[in-house]
Enzyme design. Sequence first.
Site, PDB file in Angstrom:
ATOM      1  N   GLU A  65       0.818  -1.217   0.000  1.00 49.81           N
ATOM      2  CA  GLU A  65       0.000   0.000   0.000  1.00 49.81           C
ATOM      3  C   GLU A  65       0.852   1.268   0.000  1.00 49.81           C
ATOM      4  OE1 GLU A  65      -2.867  -0.401   3.182  1.00 49.81           O
ATOM      5  OE2 GLU A  65      -3.661  -2.277   2.381  1.00 49.81           O
TER       6      GLU A  65
ATOM      7  N   GLU B 251      -5.233  -7.756  -1.406  1.00 57.72           N
ATOM      8  CA  GLU B 251      -6.124  -7.615  -0.251  1.00 57.72           C
ATOM      9  C   GLU B 251      -7.434  -7.012  -0.734  1.00 57.72           C
ATOM     10  OE1 GLU B 251      -4.890  -5.536   3.313  1.00 57.72           O
ATOM     11  OE2 GLU B 251      -2.806  -6.150   3.042  1.00 57.72           O
TER      12      GLU B 251
END
Length: 374
Positions: free
Chosen positions: A179, A284
């Site tokens: 991320e 994810e």
Amino acid sequence: MKHIFLALLLTPFILHAQSDPQATPAAKQLHQRLYKLMQRGIMFGHQDDLAYGVGWKYEHGRSDVRSVCGDGPAVYGWDLGHLELGRSHNLDSVPFDSLRSYIRTVYESGGINTLSWHGNNPATGGSAWDTSLAVTAILPGGSSSATYTAWLDKLADFMLSLKAGDGTLIPVIFRPFHEHTGSWFWWGQHQCTSMEFRTLWQYTVNYLQIQKHVHNLLFAYSAADFNNEKDYLERWPGDDFVDIIGFDLYQSGSAANYQHLLRERLHVLQEIAAAHGMIPALTETGLERIPEASWWTQTLLPVLQNYKLSYVLVWRNGRPDHYYAPYPGQASAEDFKKFHANEHTLFLEEAKSIKDKAESPTLKAESIKQKVKS
């Protein structure tokens, strides 16, 4: 047009050589197996699946996913946060000794392991969410470089301790600095320059492979928000330092908005995967507490089935108010059974039936040469 589109989806792309020229035989097999499985469907993954679930912890052989559909995930996610501190448990309270055992169980049962790392801020000692500047300090010559190198030593020791019953080093997908296009971790976009991030990634890969002789890893590059190919590749460390590409995206608003963003980003990801010879994955995703009874087959699956992906991983079942996979009696449990039965999804039993010795994919000609890293 639909038939043409589906034909393109089924056309194998040219797979780039692994990031590690000295990868173990098992790691090479995993790389090729991921490629081969992708031709058959999208594997389902779940974070911490064997460690705990809603209403239970550390019960041998238990899994919320298996309890619902009678089959385990094909991919199992784990986290290494606090390993760098020498703790006995990770940041989610899973003992590292148990984590080794889970990873071995998954490998020997035919599943695939992927490891993220919510490492603490090495410059301040704060958590991974301490966004004080750190990357500049941990690069070679920086004030905290010795700390970070010592952390990598601990990481290497753990990776080299992952062994099957026959002594084989267990191959795992390692997904550090995930991320990174967001700014909520110390390695995030506003916490370092693109050059600093690329240098950090390359240094980490080189140190583990060259200095510590860790050769059982596949490296996954996993973004958060991005709008186009340029955004996604802004901090790209180079094709020779990555094996798998992906991104994280959770549903936080309407299903329609989530599907729109998911389609846009999967389209970009698939184009990049084909251009760079990388294995794509949705690293994810999920909807917390899954209140929508048909979320699996009416929200997630209609998007996924139009893309060629290795796996999709939903987050952990940590608490009664924080879970992403169903458990028996949960609102979406019956729909999850349909998701499991769908021809586009692969769970453990089907995935393990495809032997590890996959056919060798075609490699880019320039990647057949052994690369030398400086």
